[in-house]
Design a protein around this motif. Structure first.
Motif, PDB file in Angstrom:
ATOM      1  N   MET A   1       0.819  -1.222   0.000  1.00  0.00           N
ATOM      2  CA  MET A   1       0.000   0.000   0.000  1.00  0.00           C
ATOM      3  C   MET A   1       0.848   1.265   0.000  1.00  0.00           C
ATOM      4  SD  MET A   1      -3.173  -0.988   2.503  1.00  0.00           S
ATOM      5  CE  MET A   1      -4.209   0.237   1.739  1.00  0.00           C
ATOM      6  N   GLN A   2       2.187   1.142   0.064  1.00  0.00           N
ATOM      7  CA  GLN A   2       3.038   2.329   0.035  1.00  0.00           C
ATOM      8  C   GLN A   2       2.847   3.088  -1.276  1.00  0.00           C
ATOM      9  OE1 GLN A   2       4.769   3.927   2.119  1.00  0.00           O
ATOM     10  NE2 GLN A   2       5.736   5.356   0.709  1.00  0.00           N
ATOM     11  N   GLY A   3       2.785   2.347  -2.399  1.00  0.00           N
ATOM     12  CA  GLY A   3       2.564   3.017  -3.676  1.00  0.00           C
ATOM     13  C   GLY A   3       1.218   3.715  -3.747  1.00  0.00           C
ATOM     14  N   MET A   4       0.191   3.132  -3.137  1.00  0.00           N
ATOM     15  CA  MET A   4      -1.132   3.757  -3.143  1.00  0.00           C
ATOM     16  C   MET A   4      -1.132   5.045  -2.333  1.00  0.00           C
ATOM     17  SD  MET A   4      -3.337   0.240  -2.580  1.00  0.00           S
ATOM     18  CE  MET A   4      -4.918   1.074  -2.690  1.00  0.00           C
ATOM     19  N   PHE A   5      -0.425   5.045  -1.181  1.00  0.00           N
ATOM     20  CA  PHE A   5      -0.319   6.272  -0.395  1.00  0.00           C
ATOM     21  C   PHE A   5       0.424   7.357  -1.184  1.00  0.00           C
ATOM     22  CE2 PHE A   5      -1.135   3.662   3.460  1.00  0.00           C
ATOM     23  CZ  PHE A   5      -2.106   4.462   4.026  1.00  0.00           C
ATOM     24  N   SER A   6       1.548   6.997  -1.804  1.00  0.00           N
ATOM     25  CA  SER A   6       2.336   7.976  -2.553  1.00  0.00           C
ATOM     26  C   SER A   6       1.538   8.542  -3.718  1.00  0.00           C
ATOM     27  CB  SER A   6       3.622   7.325  -3.054  1.00  0.00           C
ATOM     28  OG  SER A   6       4.398   6.831  -1.974  1.00  0.00           O
ATOM     29  N   ARG A   7       0.791   7.670  -4.406  1.00  0.00           N
ATOM     30  CA  ARG A   7       0.009   8.142  -5.542  1.00  0.00           C
ATOM     31  C   ARG A   7      -1.091   9.113  -5.101  1.00  0.00           C
ATOM     32  NH1 ARG A   7      -2.865   3.382  -8.440  1.00  0.00           N
ATOM     33  NH2 ARG A   7      -0.799   2.553  -7.963  1.00  0.00           N
ATOM     34  N   ALA A   8      -1.778   8.778  -4.008  1.00  0.00           N
ATOM     35  CA  ALA A   8      -2.852   9.665  -3.530  1.00  0.00           C
ATOM     36  C   ALA A   8      -2.298  10.998  -3.045  1.00  0.00           C
ATOM     37  CB  ALA A   8      -3.618   8.974  -2.402  1.00  0.00           C
ATOM     38  N   LEU A   9      -1.155  10.976  -2.335  1.00  0.00           N
ATOM     39  CA  LEU A   9      -0.567  12.231  -1.866  1.00  0.00           C
ATOM     40  C   LEU A   9      -0.040  13.070  -3.029  1.00  0.00           C
ATOM     41  CD1 LEU A   9       1.302  10.967   1.329  1.00  0.00           C
ATOM     42  CD2 LEU A   9      -0.737  12.388   1.240  1.00  0.00           C
TER      43      LEU A   9
ATOM     44  N   LEU B   1      14.049  -2.473 -16.920  1.00  0.00           N
ATOM     45  CA  LEU B   1      12.945  -1.942 -17.713  1.00  0.00           C
ATOM     46  C   LEU B   1      13.027  -2.596 -19.080  1.00  0.00           C
ATOM     47  CD1 LEU B   1      12.820   1.878 -16.884  1.00  0.00           C
ATOM     48  CD2 LEU B   1      11.220   0.111 -16.198  1.00  0.00           C
ATOM     49  N   SER B   2      12.025  -3.360 -19.451  1.00  0.00           N
ATOM     50  CA  SER B   2      12.019  -4.047 -20.744  1.00  0.00           C
ATOM     51  C   SER B   2      10.958  -3.446 -21.628  1.00  0.00           C
ATOM     52  CB  SER B   2      11.762  -5.545 -20.541  1.00  0.00           C
ATOM     53  OG  SER B   2      10.544  -5.749 -19.870  1.00  0.00           O
ATOM     54  N   LEU B   3      11.251  -3.451 -22.915  1.00  0.00           N
ATOM     55  CA  LEU B   3      10.356  -2.861 -23.908  1.00  0.00           C
ATOM     56  C   LEU B   3       9.384  -3.916 -24.410  1.00  0.00           C
ATOM     57  CD1 LEU B   3       9.755  -0.310 -25.558  1.00  0.00           C
ATOM     58  CD2 LEU B   3      11.364  -1.144 -27.270  1.00  0.00           C
ATOM     59  N   ASP B   4       8.099  -3.628 -24.295  1.00  0.00           N
ATOM     60  CA  ASP B   4       7.051  -4.524 -24.777  1.00  0.00           C
ATOM     61  C   ASP B   4       6.797  -4.216 -26.244  1.00  0.00           C
ATOM     62  OD1 ASP B   4       4.960  -6.191 -25.182  1.00  0.00           O
ATOM     63  OD2 ASP B   4       3.826  -5.563 -23.412  1.00  0.00           O
ATOM     64  N   LEU B   5       7.398  -5.017 -27.129  1.00  0.00           N
ATOM     65  CA  LEU B   5       7.338  -4.720 -28.569  1.00  0.00           C
ATOM     66  C   LEU B   5       5.924  -4.826 -29.107  1.00  0.00           C
ATOM     67  CD1 LEU B   5      10.566  -6.550 -29.777  1.00  0.00           C
ATOM     68  CD2 LEU B   5      10.241  -4.142 -29.240  1.00  0.00           C
ATOM     69  N   GLU B   6       5.118  -5.770 -28.579  1.00  0.00           N
ATOM     70  CA  GLU B   6       3.746  -5.916 -29.084  1.00  0.00           C
ATOM     71  C   GLU B   6       2.921  -4.688 -28.769  1.00  0.00           C
ATOM     72  OE1 GLU B   6       2.118  -9.445 -27.606  1.00  0.00           O
ATOM     73  OE2 GLU B   6       3.548 -10.800 -28.578  1.00  0.00           O
ATOM     74  N   GLU B   7       2.999  -4.221 -27.501  1.00  0.00           N
ATOM     75  CA  GLU B   7       2.241  -3.026 -27.101  1.00  0.00           C
ATOM     76  C   GLU B   7       2.723  -1.827 -27.890  1.00  0.00           C
ATOM     77  OE1 GLU B   7      -0.334  -2.802 -25.230  1.00  0.00           O
ATOM     78  OE2 GLU B   7      -0.398  -4.938 -24.757  1.00  0.00           O
TER      79      GLU B   7
ATOM     80  N   ALA C   1      11.853   6.460  -8.627  1.00  0.00           N
ATOM     81  CA  ALA C   1      11.675   5.056  -8.266  1.00  0.00           C
ATOM     82  C   ALA C   1      10.277   4.786  -7.722  1.00  0.00           C
ATOM     83  CB  ALA C   1      12.729   4.640  -7.250  1.00  0.00           C
ATOM     84  N   SER C   2       9.687   5.749  -6.996  1.00  0.00           N
ATOM     85  CA  SER C   2       8.338   5.548  -6.452  1.00  0.00           C
ATOM     86  C   SER C   2       7.274   5.499  -7.532  1.00  0.00           C
ATOM     87  CB  SER C   2       8.010   6.671  -5.460  1.00  0.00           C
ATOM     88  OG  SER C   2       7.914   7.917  -6.129  1.00  0.00           O
ATOM     89  N   LEU C   3       7.603   6.013  -8.749  1.00  0.00           N
ATOM     90  CA  LEU C   3       6.629   6.003  -9.836  1.00  0.00           C
ATOM     91  C   LEU C   3       6.734   4.761 -10.719  1.00  0.00           C
ATOM     92  CD1 LEU C   3       6.885   9.726 -10.980  1.00  0.00           C
ATOM     93  CD2 LEU C   3       5.136   8.712  -9.543  1.00  0.00           C
ATOM     94  N   LEU C   4       7.803   3.966 -10.548  1.00  0.00           N
ATOM     95  CA  LEU C   4       7.974   2.791 -11.403  1.00  0.00           C
ATOM     96  C   LEU C   4       6.824   1.792 -11.298  1.00  0.00           C
ATOM     97  CD1 LEU C   4      11.817   2.147 -11.070  1.00  0.00           C
ATOM     98  CD2 LEU C   4      10.584   2.999 -13.067  1.00  0.00           C
ATOM     99  N   PRO C   5       6.233   1.525 -10.097  1.00  0.00           N
ATOM    100  CA  PRO C   5       5.110   0.572 -10.045  1.00  0.00           C
ATOM    101  C   PRO C   5       3.890   0.996 -10.853  1.00  0.00           C
ATOM    102  CG  PRO C   5       6.057   0.871  -7.868  1.00  0.00           C
ATOM    103  CD  PRO C   5       6.695   1.894  -8.747  1.00  0.00           C
ATOM    104  N   LEU C   6       3.834   2.270 -11.320  1.00  0.00           N
ATOM    105  CA  LEU C   6       2.686   2.709 -12.109  1.00  0.00           C
ATOM    106  C   LEU C   6       2.732   2.163 -13.534  1.00  0.00           C
ATOM    107  CD1 LEU C   6       2.345   6.440 -11.022  1.00  0.00           C
ATOM    108  CD2 LEU C   6       0.969   4.509 -10.297  1.00  0.00           C
ATOM    109  N   LEU C   7       3.896   1.687 -14.002  1.00  0.00           N
ATOM    110  CA  LEU C   7       4.001   1.170 -15.363  1.00  0.00           C
ATOM    111  C   LEU C   7       3.080  -0.040 -15.536  1.00  0.00           C
ATOM    112  CD1 LEU C   7       7.869   1.412 -15.869  1.00  0.00           C
ATOM    113  CD2 LEU C   7       6.122   2.831 -16.942  1.00  0.00           C
ATOM    114  N   GLY C   8       2.177   0.046 -16.506  1.00  0.00           N
ATOM    115  CA  GLY C   8       1.250  -1.053 -16.752  1.00  0.00           C
ATOM    116  C   GLY C   8       0.058  -1.086 -15.831  1.00  0.00           C
ATOM    117  N   ASP C   9      -0.115  -0.060 -14.955  1.00  0.00           N
ATOM    118  CA  ASP C   9      -1.260  -0.028 -14.048  1.00  0.00           C
ATOM    119  C   ASP C   9      -2.507   0.371 -14.844  1.00  0.00           C
ATOM    120  OD1 ASP C   9      -3.143   0.393 -12.098  1.00  0.00           O
ATOM    121  OD2 ASP C   9      -1.702   1.186 -10.656  1.00  0.00           O
ATOM    122  N   ALA C  10      -3.451  -0.548 -14.993  1.00  0.00           N
ATOM    123  CA  ALA C  10      -4.645  -0.278 -15.809  1.00  0.00           C
ATOM    124  C   ALA C  10      -5.518   0.806 -15.195  1.00  0.00           C
ATOM    125  CB  ALA C  10      -5.446  -1.561 -15.995  1.00  0.00           C
ATOM    126  N   ALA C  11      -5.624   0.821 -13.869  1.00  0.00           N
ATOM    127  CA  ALA C  11      -6.465   1.834 -13.212  1.00  0.00           C
ATOM    128  C   ALA C  11      -5.904   3.227 -13.431  1.00  0.00           C
ATOM    129  CB  ALA C  11      -6.574   1.514 -11.721  1.00  0.00           C
TER     130      ALA C  11
END
Length: 457
Positions: free
Chosen positions: A249-257, A445-451, A395-405
């Motif tokens: 939930m650390q990422g959720m707190f950082s995102r909301a703040l 960090l890997s590149l998703d060629l299909e996307e 670094a705190s923003l890296l978990p947002l990669l690929g976050d559908a919400a």
């Protein structure tokens, strides 16, 4: 003394039989349900002597409970002797009235908290009484500490039971229930959007994480214990999953703040924000007192008749018409006022880093389609060079990669979530020749060629 003994005899006569107790208990359940078929009822009835001890201690008003605990603790804390004569008790508790002391001693004695040795004419504290006092003292001691997460007592019970090899599924389920309650509480705080509630919950979250680190060692011991049954293993694994949800939930707190930080309103060039004003107002218990001496003279209402209102309106209308008869034309031009860019520095850092990642993710700008071209880079190459604060923010923003919400929203962080990149962390560390950052978690960090190909189409 005779009256007390007579009342005790009447109370003993009034005690219902076992059949009457079962009938009274059955009255609380459906007619087609047998009390003996419920598992929890069986366990509670088996512990009836211990439950009756708690009933004897805590039945009645708070004053009576306090006096009973006081007498029992005074006798149990005296380790100089294991037996107490009535004269010793009268001396030790001389500050109490004899009648009240006699009533308390009789209640403790009749409920197996004090044992009476008729041959030696002394009282002894029973082992059950010491166990009950130990549990109460443990709860009182942990209640005096600043344990906002309220996990200390539950975790101490699990740790103590594990140390003596007697941990039960019920103790683990109590700890699991508390973890689930904390997770729901933190999610409600994040959903509320209140900065003050978020920061208070984040501080409580840090305390809960400290207890989680201590509990992880206990859970590893439980899961590796061959003597534990399957139910204990399942409960320990459920606690481990609940702890993982709590730590994530650390990422959720950082995102909301961060979202609140972007929406914060500043008052001109003063540097004050609405958060500062609210914090200042919360420091005052009586907000009405702030209005004292704020107005020098009270407001004096003026009352006029409709005729006077018509005269004033007519005068204003004629004056406006007379003013419009002057020379026409556009007004003279004026220079626009100079403004200062209030864009936060951290927002600029986010935009720059987003452009940097976009270049890597864009196949037209990055030669990843060529043979032998890198499709993956170490994460520290995307975070550095930068100061410790900027690298931590990235670094705190890296978990947002690929976050559908997050990708379904708008803004810079939504653009970051829509990038065709995959963040893969590991548990190992890599040392860096950097002046501010000595080591960092090994990730890529890997590149998703299909996307990326779909985005180009």
């Amino acid at each position: 003394m005779i009256d007390i003994m007579a009342s005790a005899a009447l109370a003993a006569d009034a005690n219902p039989t076992e059949q009457e107790q079962n009938a009274a208990l059955q009255a609380h359940f459906q007619p087609n349900v047998s009390v003996d078929e419920i598992e929890q009822v069986f366990h509670l009835k088996r512990a009836q002597p211990l439950l009756q001890v708690f009933t004897a201690l805590f039945h009645g008003g708070f004053e009576g409970v306090l006096v009973r605990l006081l007498v029992l603790r005074e006798l149990a804390n005296d380790t100089a002797s294991s037996a107490f004569s009535r004269a010793d008790i009268n001396t030790k508790l001389a500050y109490m009235l004899p009648e009240s002391l006699e009533t308390v001693l009789m209640r403790l004695r009749s409920n197996q908290l004090l044992a009476w040795d008729a041959q030696q004419a002394v009282y002894r504290v029973t082992p059950m009484a010491r166990n009950v006092l130990s549990a109460i003292d443990s709860l009182l001691g942990l209640g005096q500490t600043e344990d906002q997460a309220e996990m200390g007592f539950l975790l101490s019970q699990v740790a103590g039971a594990q140390a003596v090899g007697g941990v039960t599924v019920e103790q683990l389920q109590h700890l699991l229930g508390r973890l689930v309650d904390l997770t729901e509480e933190f999610r409600d705080a994040i959903a509320s959007g209140s900065e003050f509630r978020l920061r208070a919950s984040q501080a409580k979250w840090h305390l809960a994480c400290d207890w989680v680190e201590k509990g992880s060692e206990i859970l590893r011991a439980i899961t590796s214990d061959e003597r534990a049954d399957a139910a204990t293993h399942r409960a320990a694994q459920a606690i481990g999953r609940a702890q993982s949800q709590l730590l994530n939930m650390q990422g959720m707190f950082s995102r909301a703040l961060n979202q609140i930080e972007r929406q914060r309103v500043h008052l001109g060039q003063s540097g004050l924000s609405t958060t500062d004003i609210k914090r200042w107002l919360l420091e005052h218990e009586d907000l009405a007192s702030l209005a004292e001496d704020a107005i020098d003279q009270p407001a004096k209402p003026l009352f006029i008749t409709p005729a006077e209102m018509i005269d004033v309106a007519e005068t204003e209308l004629m004056a406006e018409r007379a003013g419009n008869t002057g020379e026409g034309g556009l007004p003279t031009g004026q220079d626009a006022p100079t403004t200062i860019n209030d864009t936060p520095a951290m927002q600029k850092e986010l935009d720059d880093w987003l452009a940097r990642l976009s270049d890597f993710a864009n196949l037209n700008n990055f030669p990843s389609v060529a043979e032998g071209a890198p499709k993956e880079i170490p994460v520290h190459e995307s975070l550095l060079p930068a100061s410790f604060a900027v690298a931590s923010y990235r670094a705190s923003l890296l978990p947002l990669l690929g976050d559908a919400a997050e990708a379904s929203l708008q803004g810079a962080t939504a653009e970051l979530a829509r990038l065709p990149l995959t963040f893969t962390p590991t548990d190992t560390m890599v040392k860096l020749p950097d002046l501010e950052i000595a080591a960092i978690s090994m990730a890529s960090l890997s590149l998703d060629l299909e996307e990326s190909g779909k985005a180009d189409e």
